[in-house]
Design a protein around this motif. Structure first.
Motif, short mmCIF file in Angstrom:
data_model
loop_
_atom_site.label_atom_id
_atom_site.label_comp_id
_atom_site.label_asym_id
_atom_site.label_seq_id
_atom_site.Cartn_x
_atom_site.Cartn_y
_atom_site.Cartn_z
N ALA A 76 23.26 -5.78 5.17
CA ALA A 76 22.93 -4.38 5.46
C ALA A 76 21.86 -3.97 4.47
N SER A 77 20.75 -3.45 4.98
CA SER A 77 19.68 -3.01 4.09
C SER A 77 19.45 -1.51 4.30
N PHE A 78 18.94 -0.86 3.24
CA PHE A 78 18.88 0.60 3.22
C PHE A 78 17.51 1.09 2.78
N HIS A 79 17.08 2.19 3.39
CA HIS A 79 15.82 2.83 3.01
C HIS A 79 16.04 4.33 3.01
N SER A 80 15.11 5.07 2.38
CA SER A 80 15.32 6.50 2.15
C SER A 80 14.00 7.26 2.15
N THR A 81 14.07 8.55 2.45
CA THR A 81 12.90 9.43 2.32
C THR A 81 12.76 9.98 0.90
N SER A 82 13.75 9.73 0.06
CA SER A 82 13.79 10.37 -1.26
C SER A 82 12.86 9.73 -2.27
N LYS A 83 12.52 8.48 -2.07
CA LYS A 83 11.76 7.74 -3.08
C LYS A 83 10.37 7.41 -2.53
N GLY A 84 9.84 6.22 -2.85
CA GLY A 84 8.53 5.85 -2.35
C GLY A 84 7.46 6.80 -2.83
N SER B 82 -0.79 5.57 -7.29
CA SER B 82 -1.67 5.23 -8.42
C SER B 82 -1.22 5.93 -9.70
N ASN B 83 -0.82 7.19 -9.57
CA ASN B 83 -0.33 7.92 -10.74
C ASN B 83 0.96 7.31 -11.27
N LEU B 84 1.84 6.91 -10.37
CA LEU B 84 3.08 6.27 -10.80
C LEU B 84 2.79 4.96 -11.53
N ALA B 85 1.83 4.19 -11.03
CA ALA B 85 1.46 2.94 -11.68
C ALA B 85 0.91 3.18 -13.08
N LEU B 86 0.08 4.22 -13.20
CA LEU B 86 -0.48 4.57 -14.51
C LEU B 86 0.63 4.97 -15.48
N LYS B 87 1.55 5.79 -15.01
CA LYS B 87 2.64 6.25 -15.88
C LYS B 87 3.60 5.12 -16.23
N ALA B 88 3.80 4.19 -15.30
CA ALA B 88 4.65 3.03 -15.58
C ALA B 88 4.11 2.25 -16.76
N LYS B 89 2.79 2.08 -16.81
CA LYS B 89 2.17 1.33 -17.91
C LYS B 89 2.19 2.15 -19.20
N LEU B 90 1.90 3.45 -19.10
CA LEU B 90 1.91 4.31 -20.29
C LEU B 90 3.28 4.28 -20.97
N VAL B 91 4.32 4.35 -20.18
CA VAL B 91 5.68 4.41 -20.73
C VAL B 91 6.07 3.10 -21.39
N ALA B 92 5.90 1.98 -20.67
CA ALA B 92 6.29 0.69 -21.23
C ALA B 92 5.49 0.37 -22.49
N ASP B 93 4.17 0.60 -22.44
CA ASP B 93 3.33 0.34 -23.61
C ASP B 93 3.72 1.25 -24.77
N ALA C 180 -5.02 8.99 1.53
CA ALA C 180 -5.53 9.41 0.22
C ALA C 180 -4.40 10.01 -0.63
N GLU C 181 -3.55 10.84 -0.01
CA GLU C 181 -2.42 11.43 -0.72
C GLU C 181 -1.43 10.36 -1.15
N ARG C 182 -1.17 9.43 -0.27
CA ARG C 182 -0.24 8.32 -0.58
C ARG C 182 -0.76 7.51 -1.77
N LYS C 183 -2.05 7.18 -1.73
CA LYS C 183 -2.66 6.38 -2.79
C LYS C 183 -2.62 7.12 -4.12
N GLU C 184 -2.86 8.43 -4.10
CA GLU C 184 -2.86 9.20 -5.35
C GLU C 184 -1.48 9.18 -6.00
N GLN D 264 11.00 0.36 -1.90
CA GLN D 264 10.15 -0.72 -1.40
C GLN D 264 8.66 -0.38 -1.44
N ASP D 265 8.30 0.90 -1.47
CA ASP D 265 6.89 1.29 -1.59
C ASP D 265 6.45 1.41 -3.04
N ASN D 266 7.39 1.35 -3.96
CA ASN D 266 7.09 1.56 -5.38
C ASN D 266 6.96 0.24 -6.12
#
Length: 531
Positions: A341-349, A418-429, A411-415, A311-313
């Motif tokens: 029933a809904s589920f959340h995790s510490t593993s992702k996000g 933001s990196n995941l968003a950049l990589k998501a675009k790099l990969v799809a493109d 700041a750590e959360r945003k970094e 949900q954070d991604n």
């Protein structure tokens, strides 16, 4: 003594001979007993030993375990591990290292742990650090609060089976904030060892009946293999519905209707699983699509399971995460009895704390008697890991504005995001720039799921080898380029299409390296197997 010597002499004689001896001498009862024991031992030694037969074999073990498959850790991963060892031993390969893009394990791929989260866990694990001045007060406050909920103030003690009360309360408050004030009751929340354990428990609860009344579970195709593996283990019936690749992996109501109508000929569909944001497909469902799914489940009397661990991604412009609970509540009283029933995790996000095994499940509109049975079921496992529960608490109760750790945490959360968003675009493109490959935008989660348009020659050779064509392709990618991905056949796909799942978790530099390797490999592969 003379009697004992005679016993030794005649111990292997027939009983008739022994009887003769007994008649010839005046034996004490103790001597007679001794002779009998010795004779029996000799008799046993003369008997051939019975060959020990293995009690448990693959042929007679639980057939449902044999049936289970989990592609994310399948044969291709074992080959990747072997290649890594070969490289260490000096073997020459056409690549310098193996890049594992097969699993959503953020820290293994180089993501740094969040400072505040690890500070709180360190304080909980070693409370003497609470007296140290180099830990911020907000981290100490969180640790003291968590420890206050632990028996004798130690995370080494068991918690309640549903989890530590103060953490369940924090999870309820988090859900309320996330959903704009819609109430959440901590009594309806159970903490679990990762979302997976909560999902497995609910699936067990849903499974009943025999033959045509056996429980059917609707699962998306492609799907995360946890679902098909668990369904196989508990001997439920998988009911596959296909996501629509051409519209960004959306859920189409006519397809859902087709799947459930077909399934009712041989089982009783009782639940529907939705993964949003999607694994392996990386889609983020629109609010309208979620509303349509809720209406479908309500009409068809289906228990709804919402896997919302990503949900954070969310990265794509215009995309937004909508929780199924929020949309359900906002649809009004007509749907007030829809079970969820809904589920959340510490593993992702942005956390990526896979090894800590923290998660929660929230139950909505679930019968209280059934809920009691669920809590009884999980009590057999005593409790989820208490350290994992503490990690979950930091996720749902992060630093607040004005607290010492707030700015650094944000700041750590945003970094990370933001990196995941950049990589998501790099990969799809990158995939879409290669002939014979198409990839939907990676709107969220941690994965791309490109479709590869394989030549007929490659498909034929794969079948000759007894392999799925995309598995053949993925193994070739590993052997020739050193990149480990998971074949789409491990997740399910429309017949005649071929995909693979690749994470976007390696560093930006590694992702660029992966895409360069992919482009070179795919070009050579298509040339080698061209029709």
């Amino acid at each position: 003594m003379q009697c004992l010597n005679l016993a030794r002499t005649h111990i292997i004689s027939r009983r008739s001979a022994v009887d003769s001896i007994l008649r010839s001498y005046s034996w004490s009862s103790r001597s007679r007993k001794f002779l009998g024991i010795m004779e029996n031992c000799a008799s046993e030694q003369r008997q051939p030993r019975r060959k020990y037969e293995t009690v448990l074999t693959v042929e007679n073990m639980n057939p449902h375990i044999v049936k289970m498959e989990y592609a994310v850790r399948g044969p291709i991963v074992q080959r990747a591990i072997a290649l890594e060892k070969e490289l260490i031993q000096g073997a020459k390969k056409p690549f310098k290292d193996v890049i594992r893009c097969n699993i959503g394990d953020a820290h293994a791929m180089g993501q740094k742990p969040l400072t505040f989260l690890r500070q709180v866990i360190a304080l909980c694990a070693y409370p003497a650090l609470l007296n140290e001045s180099n830990f911020p007060e907000d981290a100490k406050d969180r640790a003291r609060r968590i420890l206050s909920g632990c028996k004798n103030g130690s995370i080494g003690s068991y918690s309640e089976s549903t989890g530590i009360d103060v953490i369940r309360g924090d999870a309820a408050k988090y859900i309320e904030r996330r959903d704009g004030g819609i109430p959440s009751n901590q009594a309806d929340i159970m903490l679990c060892a990762g979302a997976s354990e909560g999902i497995r428990a609910v699936l067990k609860l849903l499974t009943a009946g025999e033959g045509k009344t056996r429980s059917g579970i609707m699962i998306p195709i492609p799907q995360y293999p946890l679902y098909s593996a668990t369904i196989a283990e508990i001997d439920a019936i998988p009911v596959s519905y296909y996501m629509h690749e051409e519209s960004g992996w959306s859920l189409q109501i006519p397809e859902l209707k087709r799947a459930i109508d077909e399934a009712r000929k041989h089982c009783k569909p009782v639940a529907m699983v939705v993964i949003n944001p999607g694994n392996p497909t990386g889609q983020v469902l629109s609010r309208q699509n979620i509303e349509d799914v809720i209406r479908f489940c309500h009409k068809e009397d289906l228990f709804l399971m919402a896997d919302e661990v990503y949900q954070d991604n969310v990265y794509a412009e215009g995309s937004q995460f909508h929780s199924f609970k929020k949309v359900l509540r906002e649809l009004g009283d007509e749907f007030s009895n829809q079970e969820l029933a809904s589920f959340h995790s510490t593993s992702k996000g942005y956390m990526g704390e896979c090894g800590q095994r923290g998660g929660y499940a929230e139950l909505v509109n679930v019968d209280k008697g059934v809920q009691a049975m669920l809590y009884k079921l999980i009590s057999a496992k005593l409790c989820p890991t208490v350290t994992g529960q503490a990690v979950m608490d930091v996720v749902v109760n992060p630093p607040r504005e004005g607290e010492p750790s707030y700015e650094n945490h944000m700041a750590e959360r945003k970094e990370v995001l933001s990196n995941l968003a950049l990589k998501a675009k790099l990969v799809a493109d990158g995939f879409n720039a290669v002939e014979g490959v198409s990839c939907n935008p990676v709107m969220g989660a941690m994965y791309s799921f490109p479709q590869i348009h394989l030549p007929k020659k490659a498909i034929a050779i794969a079948k000759e080898k007894g392999m799925a064509p995309d598995a053949f392709y993925a193994f070739e990618f590993l052997e020739k380029a050193g990149v480990c991905v998971v074949p789409g056949s491990g997740f399910g796909q429309v017949e005649g299409t071929y995909h693979f799942r690749m994470t976007i978790l390696p560093s930006v530099e590694k992702i660029k390296d992966v895409m360069e390797r992919f482009t070179a490999f795919h070009t050579k592969f298509m040339e080698e197997y061209k029709d």
